[in-house]
Write a protein that holds these residues in place. Structure first.
Motif, PDB file in Angstrom:
ATOM      1  N   ILE A 236      20.773  10.408 -39.492  1.00 14.03           N
ATOM      2  CA  ILE A 236      21.906  10.257 -38.584  1.00 14.03           C
ATOM      3  C   ILE A 236      23.154  10.316 -39.445  1.00 14.03           C
ATOM      4  O   ILE A 236      23.360   9.467 -40.311  1.00 14.03           O
ATOM      5  CB  ILE A 236      21.832   8.929 -37.803  1.00 14.03           C
ATOM      6  CG1 ILE A 236      20.615   8.934 -36.886  1.00 14.03           C
ATOM      7  CG2 ILE A 236      23.118   8.699 -37.008  1.00 14.03           C
ATOM      8  CD1 ILE A 236      20.352   7.623 -36.174  1.00 14.03           C
TER       9      ILE A 236
ATOM     10  N   ILE B 201      26.878  10.831 -31.526  1.00 12.68           N
ATOM     11  CA  ILE B 201      25.751  10.761 -32.465  1.00 12.68           C
ATOM     12  C   ILE B 201      25.471  12.150 -33.010  1.00 12.68           C
ATOM     13  O   ILE B 201      25.398  13.121 -32.244  1.00 12.68           O
ATOM     14  CB  ILE B 201      24.472  10.225 -31.777  1.00 12.68           C
ATOM     15  CG1 ILE B 201      24.748   8.924 -31.024  1.00 12.68           C
ATOM     16  CG2 ILE B 201      23.356  10.028 -32.800  1.00 12.68           C
ATOM     17  CD1 ILE B 201      23.602   8.472 -30.132  1.00 12.68           C
TER      18      ILE B 201
ATOM     19  N   VAL C 153      20.910   9.448 -26.396  1.00  9.00           N
ATOM     20  CA  VAL C 153      19.821   9.940 -27.252  1.00  9.00           C
ATOM     21  C   VAL C 153      19.042  11.047 -26.521  1.00  9.00           C
ATOM     22  O   VAL C 153      18.637  12.029 -27.139  1.00  9.00           O
ATOM     23  CB  VAL C 153      18.916   8.779 -27.713  1.00  9.00           C
ATOM     24  CG1 VAL C 153      17.675   9.292 -28.426  1.00  9.00           C
ATOM     25  CG2 VAL C 153      19.701   7.837 -28.633  1.00  9.00           C
ATOM     26  N   GLN C 154      18.857  10.918 -25.213  1.00 14.89           N
ATOM     27  CA  GLN C 154      18.212  11.994 -24.446  1.00 14.89           C
ATOM     28  C   GLN C 154      18.992  13.294 -24.603  1.00 14.89           C
ATOM     29  O   GLN C 154      18.397  14.354 -24.828  1.00 14.89           O
ATOM     30  CB  GLN C 154      18.123  11.635 -22.962  1.00 14.89           C
ATOM     31  CG  GLN C 154      17.082  10.615 -22.623  1.00 14.89           C
ATOM     32  CD  GLN C 154      17.086  10.258 -21.144  1.00 14.89           C
ATOM     33  OE1 GLN C 154      18.097  10.392 -20.451  1.00 14.89           O
ATOM     34  NE2 GLN C 154      15.950   9.785 -20.657  1.00 14.89           N
TER      35      GLN C 154
ATOM     36  N   VAL D  19      15.923   6.109 -32.402  1.00 12.56           N
ATOM     37  CA  VAL D  19      15.972   7.569 -32.275  1.00 12.56           C
ATOM     38  C   VAL D  19      14.647   8.180 -32.707  1.00 12.56           C
ATOM     39  O   VAL D  19      14.125   9.094 -32.054  1.00 12.56           O
ATOM     40  CB  VAL D  19      17.161   8.149 -33.077  1.00 12.56           C
ATOM     41  CG1 VAL D  19      17.128   9.669 -33.088  1.00 12.56           C
ATOM     42  CG2 VAL D  19      18.491   7.633 -32.515  1.00 12.56           C
TER      43      VAL D  19
ATOM     44  N   ILE E 288      27.459   8.145 -36.077  1.00 15.16           N
ATOM     45  CA  ILE E 288      27.144   7.315 -34.920  1.00 15.16           C
ATOM     46  C   ILE E 288      28.307   6.363 -34.675  1.00 15.16           C
ATOM     47  O   ILE E 288      28.733   5.634 -35.569  1.00 15.16           O
ATOM     48  CB  ILE E 288      25.808   6.554 -35.048  1.00 15.16           C
ATOM     49  CG1 ILE E 288      25.551   5.781 -33.765  1.00 15.16           C
ATOM     50  CG2 ILE E 288      25.787   5.674 -36.270  1.00 15.16           C
ATOM     51  CD1 ILE E 288      24.125   5.346 -33.585  1.00 15.16           C
TER      52      ILE E 288
ATOM     53  N   TYR F  63      13.581   3.379 -24.476  1.00 13.14           N
ATOM     54  CA  TYR F  63      13.806   4.810 -24.272  1.00 13.14           C
ATOM     55  C   TYR F  63      12.816   5.358 -23.253  1.00 13.14           C
ATOM     56  O   TYR F  63      11.635   5.017 -23.263  1.00 13.14           O
ATOM     57  CB  TYR F  63      13.666   5.569 -25.596  1.00 13.14           C
ATOM     58  CG  TYR F  63      13.945   7.042 -25.434  1.00 13.14           C
ATOM     59  CD1 TYR F  63      15.249   7.495 -25.425  1.00 13.14           C
ATOM     60  CD2 TYR F  63      12.919   7.949 -25.238  1.00 13.14           C
ATOM     61  CE1 TYR F  63      15.530   8.837 -25.240  1.00 13.14           C
ATOM     62  CE2 TYR F  63      13.190   9.297 -25.056  1.00 13.14           C
ATOM     63  CZ  TYR F  63      14.495   9.733 -25.056  1.00 13.14           C
ATOM     64  OH  TYR F  63      14.770  11.060 -24.868  1.00 13.14           O
TER      65      TYR F  63
ATOM     66  N   LEU G 120      21.047  14.093 -27.029  1.00  8.81           N
ATOM     67  CA  LEU G 120      20.941  14.529 -28.423  1.00  8.81           C
ATOM     68  C   LEU G 120      19.628  15.275 -28.640  1.00  8.81           C
ATOM     69  O   LEU G 120      19.599  16.360 -29.238  1.00  8.81           O
ATOM     70  CB  LEU G 120      21.030  13.326 -29.357  1.00  8.81           C
ATOM     71  CG  LEU G 120      20.900  13.607 -30.848  1.00  8.81           C
ATOM     72  CD1 LEU G 120      22.112  14.376 -31.358  1.00  8.81           C
ATOM     73  CD2 LEU G 120      20.740  12.304 -31.622  1.00  8.81           C
TER      74      LEU G 120
ATOM     75  N   ALA H 225      12.148   7.612 -30.036  1.00  7.99           N
ATOM     76  CA  ALA H 225      12.485   8.448 -28.880  1.00  7.99           C
ATOM     77  C   ALA H 225      11.973   9.880 -29.073  1.00  7.99           C
ATOM     78  O   ALA H 225      11.371  10.458 -28.155  1.00  7.99           O
ATOM     79  CB  ALA H 225      13.995   8.452 -28.660  1.00  7.99           C
TER      80      ALA H 225
END
Length: 180
Positions: free
Chosen positions: A101, A119, A160-161, A76, A104, A25, A163, A79
């Motif tokens: 979570i 996600i 993920v960024q 996550v 997903i 990440y 999110l 991150a």
């Protein structure tokens, strides 16, 4: 002879499987701008769990797993903590957060050569406050299985960024890391 052919088929099938993993990440500039605008807040994510069913299998080419042997929830969690550290608002002494979570899933075959990650995450503080976000991140995957699955694995980081961007842009996130 029949056993030899069967053994060859099994070996070919096993050798075709490969585990696809994303790069580590990398914090996002947009997330850093949002986080650095939060004054007098600090936090850290203690744990993220997943209540969602996750099928890691991608086109029979192999599973998609997080980098460095982590699970997706650990990926996550790391991150978010990396983003907090880069922004200078990570603290193990203040505001422990936990997360779940709740959704997903990915596809490497949307429109044949496109893909997506979906996600959903909820972060909770010890005071009971929470903030939730859900993202669908679209990307180009590819036609053949290996290319498409590798592209799908590489798209996990940007998903993920996005999110995290939704989470940290929500005013409830600011309240969450200031009030615990």
């Amino acid at each position: 002879m029949r056993n030899l052919i069967l053994a060859a088929v099994i070996m070919a099938s096993l050798s075709a499987c490969s585990t696809m993993t994303p790069a580590r990440y990398s914090p996002s500039a947009d997330n850093q701008v949002a986080l650095r605008s939060i004054s007098d807040g600090a936090a850290h994510v203690v744990q993220i769990v997943s209540s969602a069913d996750y099928s890691a299998s991608c086109r029979m080419a192999g599973p998609i797993q997080a980098s460095d042997g982590m699970t997706i929830p650990q990926f996550v969690q790391k991150a978010i903590n990396d983003e907090l550290k880069m922004a200078g608002i990570y603290s193990e002494q203040r505001n422990p957060l936990s997360g779940e979570i709740t959704k997903i899933a990915f596809s490497s075959t949307a429109g044949l050569t496109n893909g997506w990650w979906n996600i959903a995450l909820t972060l909770k503080g010890s005071s009971g406050q929470s903030v939730s976000a859900e993202v669908t991140y679209n990307f180009k995957s590819g036609f053949d299985a290996m290319t498409a699955c590798n592209q799908t694995a590489q798209a996990l980081g940007p998903a993920v960024q996005d999110l995290i961007k939704q989470l940290v842009s929500d005013p409830r996130f600011t309240d969450l890391i200031r009030s615990n």
